[in-house]
Design a protein around this motif. Structure first.
Motif, mmCIF file in Angstrom:
data_model
loop_
_atom_site.group_PDB
_atom_site.id
_atom_site.type_symbol
_atom_site.label_atom_id
_atom_site.label_comp_id
_atom_site.label_asym_id
_atom_site.label_seq_id
_atom_site.Cartn_x
_atom_site.Cartn_y
_atom_site.Cartn_z
ATOM 1 N N LEU A 6 0.818 -1.285 0.010
ATOM 2 C CA LEU A 6 0.106 0.203 -0.069
ATOM 3 C C LEU A 6 0.678 1.285 0.022
ATOM 4 N N GLY A 7 2.013 1.200 0.641
ATOM 5 C CA GLY A 7 2.703 2.466 0.903
ATOM 6 C C GLY A 7 2.273 3.365 2.114
ATOM 7 N N ARG A 8 3.098 3.907 2.672
ATOM 8 C CA ARG A 8 2.758 4.702 3.853
ATOM 9 C C ARG A 8 1.643 5.813 3.722
ATOM 10 N N LEU A 9 1.606 6.465 2.393
ATOM 11 C CA LEU A 9 0.542 7.441 2.387
ATOM 12 C C LEU A 9 -0.239 7.117 1.090
ATOM 13 N N ALA A 34 -0.592 15.338 -8.567
ATOM 14 C CA ALA A 34 0.243 15.514 -7.269
ATOM 15 C C ALA A 34 0.522 14.644 -6.384
ATOM 16 N N ALA A 35 -0.690 13.679 -6.044
ATOM 17 C CA ALA A 35 -0.447 12.589 -5.544
ATOM 18 C C ALA A 35 0.687 11.542 -6.087
ATOM 19 N N TRP A 36 0.405 11.403 -7.435
ATOM 20 C CA TRP A 36 1.260 10.297 -8.344
ATOM 21 C C TRP A 36 2.584 10.986 -8.230
ATOM 22 N N SER A 280 -0.808 1.917 6.187
ATOM 23 C CA SER A 280 -0.710 3.036 5.492
ATOM 24 C C SER A 280 -1.703 4.059 6.304
ATOM 25 N N VAL A 281 -1.396 5.226 5.895
ATOM 26 C CA VAL A 281 -2.547 6.410 6.351
ATOM 27 C C VAL A 281 -3.031 6.991 4.919
ATOM 28 N N VAL A 282 -4.527 6.860 5.216
ATOM 29 C CA VAL A 282 -5.234 7.614 4.202
ATOM 30 C C VAL A 282 -5.704 8.966 4.329
ATOM 31 N N VAL A 283 -5.209 9.958 3.548
ATOM 32 C CA VAL A 283 -5.480 11.177 3.529
ATOM 33 C C VAL A 283 -6.035 11.904 2.404
ATOM 34 N N ASN A 294 1.500 17.096 2.760
ATOM 35 C CA ASN A 294 1.383 15.924 3.684
ATOM 36 C C ASN A 294 2.569 15.085 3.357
ATOM 37 N N SER A 295 3.050 14.862 2.002
ATOM 38 C CA SER A 295 4.028 14.151 1.602
ATOM 39 C C SER A 295 5.308 14.456 2.256
ATOM 40 N N THR A 296 5.436 15.583 2.395
ATOM 41 C CA THR A 296 6.659 16.088 2.953
ATOM 42 C C THR A 296 6.475 16.082 4.587
ATOM 43 N N ARG A 297 5.291 16.202 5.222
ATOM 44 C CA ARG A 297 5.350 16.033 6.571
ATOM 45 C C ARG A 297 5.632 14.625 6.913
#
Length: 318
Positions: A6-9, A34-36, A280-283, A294-297
């Motif tokens: 899944l990946g962390r984010l 942007a997510a991709w 994974s965290v879903v945001v 969010n990715s940077t954080r």
């Protein structure tokens, strides 16, 4: 068939269904791009989100991406039935700014779940999704929903139609009962294992460990209350205005985070991932900037002393 990585984010796609406010197609695709670009490869959606709009937009975007490079989950339990009489109003009762030209009908039967998946595949334009969750069974009737729904989604997995199955809910009773069946791969815990509150520690996470069920943590900002460094009195909690006592607690947590040079949203994103059951965290996101932020954080370093201080001050549980 193993559960997919899944990946962390992950990106939660409720916002793509016009949650709270309209979003143009162009805005939606910019968020997804942007997510991709940030390396997100897991996308979670549901028929409930914008009466299918989220699935349709996600499907259009993913049509340009290699199928083997991403993971998609959707949900079952609510069928979308045409309701021409609602076309002149918005689906405000469910907080989506879309025409209410369909209505949601609960159906956790085997036939209903298969129909729901088929309808979702049509909206997504995909031959298959990777994960299917029973969605909010407690809002229907928990025991019969699980009794019918769990075997039905397990059958989909056993037939190779999906790679993993689970339950998605903000109700810890539902999530613990689902994990206890020993039949599921995942539970999506919405808002019940966050920096603000951790009731999932009582029964959900122990049952998941006991039955080798993975956890996906959703709503880690508690509907937005933890999404900014300084929680606002206008922030939402549980999709509504935050009660004064909840806002006060969020501000206490934010103040402790600031003592350690960490912003509240950074701690909120990273907190669930400290538990080894969480995969994974879903945001969600309303703009490309939010996705990148969010990715940077998630990459920032959070000192262990912060978690210790929060625990010692009674702001998070051990």
């Amino acid at each position: 068939m193993p559960s997919p990585p899944l990946g962390r984010l992950a990106l939660g796609a409720a916002g793509l269904g016009n949650l709270y406010a309209p979003m143009s197609d162009e805005q939606a695709y910019a968020v997804l791009e942007a997510a991709w670009d940030c390396g997100v490869r897991y996308f979670d959606t549901a028929p409930h989100y914008g009466l299918g709009l989220s699935e349709r937009r996600l499907g259009v975007f993913l049509a340009s991406k290699p199928r083997g490079e991403y993971v998609v989950s959707t949900k079952v339990g609510r069928l979308l039935v045409p309701d021409p009489g609602g076309a002149g109003r918005l689906d405000e009762e469910n907080a989506f700014a879309v025409p209410a030209d369909h209505r949601r009908v609960w159906d956790f039967s085997a036939d209903g779940i298969r129909r729901s998946l088929e309808d979702s595949l049509t909206r997504l334009g995909l031959d298959a999704v990777d994960i299917v969750y029973l969605h909010d069974p407690e809002l229907y009737d928990l025991e019969p929903a699980l009794a019918e729904g769990v075997p039905a989604v397990v059958a989909l997995r056993d037939e190779g139609l999906v790679r993993a199955v689970g339950v998605g809910s903000k109700c810890t009773k539902a999530l613990a009962a689902a994990a206890r069946t020993g039949l599921l791969d995942l539970v999506m815990v919405a808002g019940r294992f966050t920096l603000l509150e951790q009731p999932a520690l009582d029964d959900v996470l122990p049952e998941c460990r006991a039955h080798s069920v993975g956890v996906v943590a959703a709503a880690v900002f508690n509907s937005g209350l933890l999404a900014t460094p300084s929680p606002s009195a206008q922030a939402r909690y549980e999709y509504e205005a935050a009660p004064p006592e909840v806002l006060a607690r969020a501000r206490e947590i934010a103040a402790v985070c600031a003592e350690f040079g960490v912003e509240l949203p950074t701690a909120a994103l990273q907190y669930p991932l400290r538990d080894h059951s969480v995969r994974s965290v879903v945001v969600g996101a309303a703009s490309p900037w939010e996705v990148r932020e969010n990715s940077t954080r998630l990459q920032e370093t959070v000192p262990g002393a912060l978690w210790t201080a929060l625990r010692e001050r009674g702001l998070v549980r051990a």
